[in-house]
Enzyme design. Sequence first.
Site, PDB file in Angstrom:
ATOM      1  N   ASP A   1      -1.819   7.541  -0.462  1.00  0.00           N
ATOM      2  CA  ASP A   1      -2.701   6.620  -1.170  1.00  0.00           C
ATOM      3  C   ASP A   1      -3.260   7.395  -2.360  1.00  0.00           C
ATOM      4  O   ASP A   1      -4.198   8.177  -2.222  1.00  0.00           O
ATOM      5  CB  ASP A   1      -3.830   6.151  -0.241  1.00  0.00           C
ATOM      6  CG  ASP A   1      -4.882   5.335  -0.988  1.00  0.00           C
ATOM      7  OD1 ASP A   1      -4.721   5.109  -2.213  1.00  0.00           O
ATOM      8  OD2 ASP A   1      -5.862   4.924  -0.345  1.00  0.00           O
TER       9      ASP A   1
ATOM     10  N   CYS B   1     -16.020   1.488   1.551  1.00  0.00           N
ATOM     11  CA  CYS B   1     -14.816   1.074   2.284  1.00  0.00           C
ATOM     12  C   CYS B   1     -14.239   2.223   3.099  1.00  0.00           C
ATOM     13  O   CYS B   1     -13.014   2.392   3.167  1.00  0.00           O
ATOM     14  CB  CYS B   1     -13.739   0.523   1.351  1.00  0.00           C
ATOM     15  SG  CYS B   1     -14.228  -0.986   0.557  1.00  0.00           S
TER      16      CYS B   1
ATOM     17  N   LYS C   1      -8.200   1.573 -11.901  1.00  0.00           N
ATOM     18  CA  LYS C   1      -8.936   2.839 -11.830  1.00  0.00           C
ATOM     19  C   LYS C   1      -8.382   3.855 -12.825  1.00  0.00           C
ATOM     20  O   LYS C   1      -8.837   4.997 -12.872  1.00  0.00           O
ATOM     21  CB  LYS C   1      -8.856   3.428 -10.412  1.00  0.00           C
ATOM     22  CG  LYS C   1      -9.537   2.558  -9.353  1.00  0.00           C
ATOM     23  CD  LYS C   1      -9.609   3.281  -8.027  1.00  0.00           C
ATOM     24  CE  LYS C   1      -9.697   2.363  -6.839  1.00  0.00           C
ATOM     25  NZ  LYS C   1     -11.034   1.861  -6.577  1.00  0.00           N
TER      26      LYS C   1
ATOM     27  N   HIS D   1      -9.682   5.263   3.040  1.00  0.00           N
ATOM     28  CA  HIS D   1     -10.202   3.965   2.591  1.00  0.00           C
ATOM     29  C   HIS D   1      -9.672   2.900   3.549  1.00  0.00           C
ATOM     30  O   HIS D   1      -8.565   3.026   4.072  1.00  0.00           O
ATOM     31  CB  HIS D   1      -9.672   3.730   1.177  1.00  0.00           C
ATOM     32  CG  HIS D   1     -10.229   2.533   0.464  1.00  0.00           C
ATOM     33  ND1 HIS D   1      -9.785   1.262   0.697  1.00  0.00           N
ATOM     34  CD2 HIS D   1     -11.180   2.432  -0.504  1.00  0.00           C
ATOM     35  CE1 HIS D   1     -10.436   0.422  -0.094  1.00  0.00           C
ATOM     36  NE2 HIS D   1     -11.290   1.103  -0.837  1.00  0.00           N
TER      37      HIS D   1
ATOM     38  N   GLN E   1      -7.011   7.527  -6.071  1.00  0.00           N
ATOM     39  CA  GLN E   1      -7.967   8.429  -6.729  1.00  0.00           C
ATOM     40  C   GLN E   1      -7.271   9.698  -7.228  1.00  0.00           C
ATOM     41  O   GLN E   1      -7.938  10.667  -7.601  1.00  0.00           O
ATOM     42  CB  GLN E   1      -9.093   8.818  -5.750  1.00  0.00           C
ATOM     43  CG  GLN E   1      -9.866   7.662  -5.174  1.00  0.00           C
ATOM     44  CD  GLN E   1     -10.777   6.978  -6.201  1.00  0.00           C
ATOM     45  OE1 GLN E   1     -11.023   7.493  -7.292  1.00  0.00           O
ATOM     46  NE2 GLN E   1     -11.261   5.792  -5.853  1.00  0.00           N
TER      47      GLN E   1
HETATM   48  C1  LIG Z   1      -8.767   5.839  -1.950  1.00  0.00           C
HETATM   49  C2  LIG Z   1      -8.644   4.377  -2.259  1.00  0.00           C
HETATM   50  N1  LIG Z   1      -7.643   3.677  -1.708  1.00  0.00           N
HETATM   51  C3  LIG Z   1      -7.478   2.381  -1.971  1.00  0.00           C
HETATM   52  C4  LIG Z   1      -8.326   1.695  -2.801  1.00  0.00           C
HETATM   53  C5  LIG Z   1      -8.100   0.238  -3.000  1.00  0.00           C
HETATM   54  O1  LIG Z   1      -7.839  -0.085  -4.327  1.00  0.00           O
HETATM   55  P1  LIG Z   1      -7.672  -1.618  -4.698  1.00  0.00           P
HETATM   56  O2  LIG Z   1      -8.945  -2.277  -4.274  1.00  0.00           O
HETATM   57  O3  LIG Z   1      -7.489  -1.639  -6.171  1.00  0.00           O
HETATM   58  O4  LIG Z   1      -6.507  -2.119  -3.936  1.00  0.00           O
HETATM   59  C6  LIG Z   1      -9.394   2.392  -3.389  1.00  0.00           C
HETATM   60  C7  LIG Z   1     -10.366   1.745  -4.276  1.00  0.00           C
HETATM   61  O5  LIG Z   1     -11.209   0.955  -3.972  1.00  0.00           O
HETATM   62  C8  LIG Z   1      -9.542   3.764  -3.113  1.00  0.00           C
HETATM   63  O6  LIG Z   1     -10.550   4.464  -3.643  1.00  0.00           O
END
Ligand SMILES: Cc1ncc(COP(=O)(O)O)c(C=O)c1O
Lengths: 155, 410
Positions: free
Chosen positions: B199, B367, B225, B123, B202
């Site tokens: 990270d 993203c 999430k 991401h 998920q």
């Molecule tokens: C794998 C992953 N990393 C990071 C994020 C970022 O999460 P947030 O926007 O809540 O910081 C997301 C979600 O959008 C994600 O799916």
Amino acid sequence: MSGLEDLYREIILDHYRNPRNQGELETPPAVMAEGFNPLCGDEVTVHIHVEDGVIVDMKFGGHGCSISLASASMMTTVTTGKSLSEAKDIIYSFKQMMSIHEGRLEEGSEETDSPMAGLGDLQALQGVVKFPVRIKCATLGWNTLEQCFEELASQ
Amino acid sequence: MSFNVSVLKKDFPLLSREENGEPLIYLDSAATSQKPQKVLDVIDSYYREINANVHRGAYRLAEQATTAMEEAREKVSSFIKSDRSEEIIFTKNATESMNLVARSWGESNLNEGDVVLVSSLEHHANIVPWHQLAESRGIEVRWIPLTESGLFDLTDLDRLLDGVKLVAVSGASNVLGTVPPVRMLADAAHNVGALCLVDASQYVPHRPTDLAELGCDFLAFTGHKMCGPTGIGVLWGRSELLESMPAFLGGGEMILDVTKEGFTTNTIPWKFEAGTPPIAEIVGLGAAVDYLESVGMENVLDHEKTLTSYALQTLSDRFGNDLIIHGPNDVSVRGGVLSMCYQDVHPHDVSQILDSHGVCVRAGHHCAKPLMKLLDVNATVRASLYLYNDESDVDALADALEATGQFFSP
Ligand SMILES: Cc1ncc(COP(=O)(O)O)c(C=O)c1O
């Protein structure tokens, strides 16, 4: 089907399935611009060939959704053969239509003095206004055509 | 509590919303999950009954608010099997958690030529902070390639690890579902003297999380999430690392003392929590953890595996080659995220037609633009499953996809 038929009018689907004027033109004499929608990664290219202030040929390419492709295809059919200033007027009216608030659309869309008067088939795209995220799709090709004009002016 | 989706769905008020007289089919939990009534109640009663600023007042109300917040920290800590709750730092979201590591640990430990190893499916939140360090400190960002089926290609791992100071990878992909071998990567990182950041945005919402099993040094995840509110994220880090790292943001709460000449920092975790924290959101996250624990994360995982198998099978039976589902087939190495390309219909158009059938999915690059480039697509349609989804949701997706095909066929 919540307004889907407003978005996907038959004429839009027709341009999507059978896009007109797809391709490229040789540069020079033509000029070319590339447009980009960072939201979805869609890209469009527009080539125009202008002689004596008249757009004698136009092609578009790239990939995008049905709305962006159909809108670009329709744009080529209505602006080819027009003078630059006529084409600019059409772009202006089209963008006016895209920025009309949904509420006003319902009330006065058929009035002859509305900004959509004279847009012909392009009026089919007015339903896009009900789906705000898709407005950027519909205007992508048009913004790219404007970039072509800027390119021309800078030559 | 035994696992019964039709009962559990009723815990989520939004899922009873109707679209054109039909029930809403929510298949976008990878973007954000819906919230159970209990979480909404806890946030509501926090504001009605115990709202006060934390750590500052000597009156009982302020103490109650502080206790509620610190109890939530304990809950989050035990949820990921950390034995030290001071290792739980509250942030705004996973993005801020990773930026905290990049800015605080990265700025003070990485130098020109040092390598941060990420994977090709990350991401942007686990890419851009490292790109920023490349700009500010001249580090190199290196990429673990993927196999055809979307798994990490680790055949060249030794070479990839050369010069690496940090391995930063997803615990589970938000596009392909891929669940990489984190333990193996953490061990490999440690063998070359590097650290490992996961990270887990998920990962934590969907399966039991055990830090000892993962073996990493930093873990980032996001409250919204995992049935919690927006505006609250978590960074877990090993205490000796957190203690050695400089503060990230400066202000109230994070200091022991401030003079005209300078400041000294508070102890962890508060050192990294400058300013008034999102107290209600923290308390809400604690309630989300309670909720998930009452369901049981083993149950959540089993349910999602079964449902993902059902979805993969149903979609391939009904659409064959008309529907490409990116990512691994094997549910033992993937989560319930299905990124799809349907015939040559653009993802925007697919999601528009699905929406008209009440089916919420996401269309776009999710993203993860480097991954999109690798897959050679601009966008995909992504359906993602969670504990409250069932076979009827998958069937509704398949029916709506079929309608999409009919709509756009000449
Ligand atoms: C794998 C992953 N990393 C990071 C994020 C970022 O999460 P947030 O926007 O809540 O910081 C997301 C979600 O959008 C994600 O799916």
